[in-house]
Write an enzyme that holds these catalytic residues in place. Structure first.
Site, PDB file in Angstrom:
ATOM      1  N   GLY A  95      39.209  56.205  31.304  1.00 60.45           N
ATOM      2  CA  GLY A  95      39.765  56.693  32.564  1.00 60.45           C
ATOM      3  C   GLY A  95      38.720  56.745  33.673  1.00 60.45           C
ATOM      4  N   TYR A 108      35.351  48.077  28.243  1.00 56.07           N
ATOM      5  CA  TYR A 108      36.065  49.348  28.360  1.00 56.07           C
ATOM      6  C   TYR A 108      36.507  49.872  27.002  1.00 56.07           C
ATOM      7  CZ  TYR A 108      39.801  52.684  29.251  1.00 56.07           C
ATOM      8  OH  TYR A 108      40.573  53.800  29.234  1.00 56.07           O
TER       9      TYR A 108
END
Length: 434
Positions: free
Chosen positions: A171, A164
């Site tokens: 998001g 990530y």
């Protein structure tokens, strides 16, 4: 009698003029005398006769000839701006607002350094960094940790792992894998998209604190920043090249994303930036004027620059330092009041306060004893009523340690929280080297 309002640095001064045939130079010198008189250090002006200045009418910014007579070029109650030679550009002056005053006293570049490692910075040192009293260097240990952390990030990118914020979007797009060729653009667009704050810029002092604190967190070595980028940030801090960071827009403990994005945007050479040398100008020109290049973001670096609570933490540090200063002043004022009222120091005896040993209470009692009952500086007032028949002082005076003490305890509690946060990393993701 004609009167003129003259602006010198941060003060507006009324200067009466008995004779309007005096020159503009006379008006300037009289204003400087009043300015220096009101400052504890004479406003940094050792000799008024040696000061070189120019004068302008505030309305229209028209330059005034020093040899002209006042009656020829000014009207009663006119406003005049005095520009002292050597003064630097104030952060209050923004080119789109040319009517504002923009000169402050000369900037003095600090000679001393504070070494940052991400673990030992305190609120006092942070506030002093904000005031421009120190430059920054990294400890060798911090540099090693930063390099190791960056090597881990580079390995993740090289091996095309899905992590990530490094090789994915953010998001809602956390599951979207980004091609390596787009990773730089991803980080740059993250900064641009979050630079959405509003309002006037933070003061130079607060912007310095914000930048210094982010440097300290990155120095912990868990954010994945490159040493090259971190060194550029330190060089910008040491040159006092400060981005335009709006006062409004943070979401607080969820992240100072907008303020930190504006901070990063200037370092990228975009938006506005201020320095004592240049005043407000395009960031790329301010950096260039100081021999610096804009940072070029590597994978994850945009996220590393904005993932934190450094704005609210730096403002909290400023608040706790101011609170301690006010608390100490309150103790001094109370001690002076007690002495003027010819009170006794017996209520502040250390044996009494050991029976109820709250730390703040004991500290205030000690301060009262040192101020009022010192062997080195005996009080003539105290000696004058040592053998009077008064039994005890008013409750409001003899219980100052108890009342002021809890304030000191509260400040100490808050300081501990702030100092913990000052040396904390809140990145997502964080990197660990085992």
């Amino acid at each position: 009698m004609p009167r003129f309002t003259v602006h010198v640095r941060d003060e507006w001064l009324t200067v009466p003029c008995k004779d309007a045939s005096y020159s503009i130079n006379w008006l300037g010198v009289e204003a400087l005398k009043r300015y220096a008189k009101n400052k504890p250090d004479n406003g940094g002006i050792p000799n008024i006769k040696d000061v070189r200045f120019v004068a302008r009418r505030c309305q229209g910014q028209g330059l005034l000839d020093g040899d002209d007579t006042i009656e020829d070029v000014l009207e009663d109650n006119d406003f005049v701006e005095l520009e002292i030679e050597g003064d630097t550009m104030s952060s209050d002056f923004i080119p789109s607002q040319p009517g504002m005053s923009y000169l402050i006293r000369p900037y003095r570049e600090p000679d001393e350094y504070i070494f940052l490692d991400g673990n030992s910075l305190c609120s006092t040192d942070l506030v002093n960094l904000g005031r421009g009293r120190y430059k920054i260097k990294l400890t060798p240990e911090a540099e090693k940790k930063v390099e190791q952390s960056r090597e881990l990030l580079d390995t993740i990118v090289k091996e095309k792992k899905v992590v990530y914020g490094i090789t994915t979007g953010f998001g809602k797009f956390a599951r979207t894998v980004i091609p390596i060729s787009k990773l730089k653009e991803l980080q740059e667009n993250l900064i641009r998209s979050h630079s959405a704050g509003l309002g006037s810029p933070l003061s130079p002092e607060r912007t310095r604190m914000l930048l210094a604190l982010r440097i300290n967190v990155l120095a912990k070595g868990h954010s994945g920043i490159s040493l090259e980028t971190l060194h550029t940030m330190i060089q910008a801090f040491n040159a006092s090249c400060l981005s335009f960071v709006p006062e409004k827009g943070t979401v607080g403990a969820s992240g100072d994303l907008a303020p930190l994005s504006h901070l990063a945007l200037g370092l990228m050479g975009e938006g506005k930036m201020w320095s004592p040398k240049s005043g407000w100008a395009d960031a790329k020109y301010v950096l260039e004027a100081h021999g610096l290049r804009p940072i070029s973001l590597k994978p994850k670096e945009g996220l590393a620059l904005i993932n934190g609570t450094q704005m609210i933490t730096s403002l909290g540090a400023e608040a706790v330092e101011r609170a301690e200063s006010v608390a100490r002043q309150a103790d001094i004022i109370a001690a002076l009041t007690l002495e003027v009222l010819k009170g006794t120091t017996k209520a502040f005896d250390s044996d009494i306060h050991e029976l109820r040993p709250h730390l703040g209470q004991k500290e205030v009692a000690l301060r009262f004893r040192s101020l009022l009952d010192s062997d080195h500086h005996p009080s003539e007032i105290a000696e004058s009523h040592r053998f009077c028949d008064r039994v005890q002082d008013a409750y409001t005076m003899r219980c100052c340690p108890q009342v002021h003490g809890i304030v000191n305890d509260t400040i100490a509690f808050v300081r501990n929280i702030i100092n913990t946060e000052i040396n904390s990393a809140t990145d997502n993701p964080v990197s660990f080297m085992y």
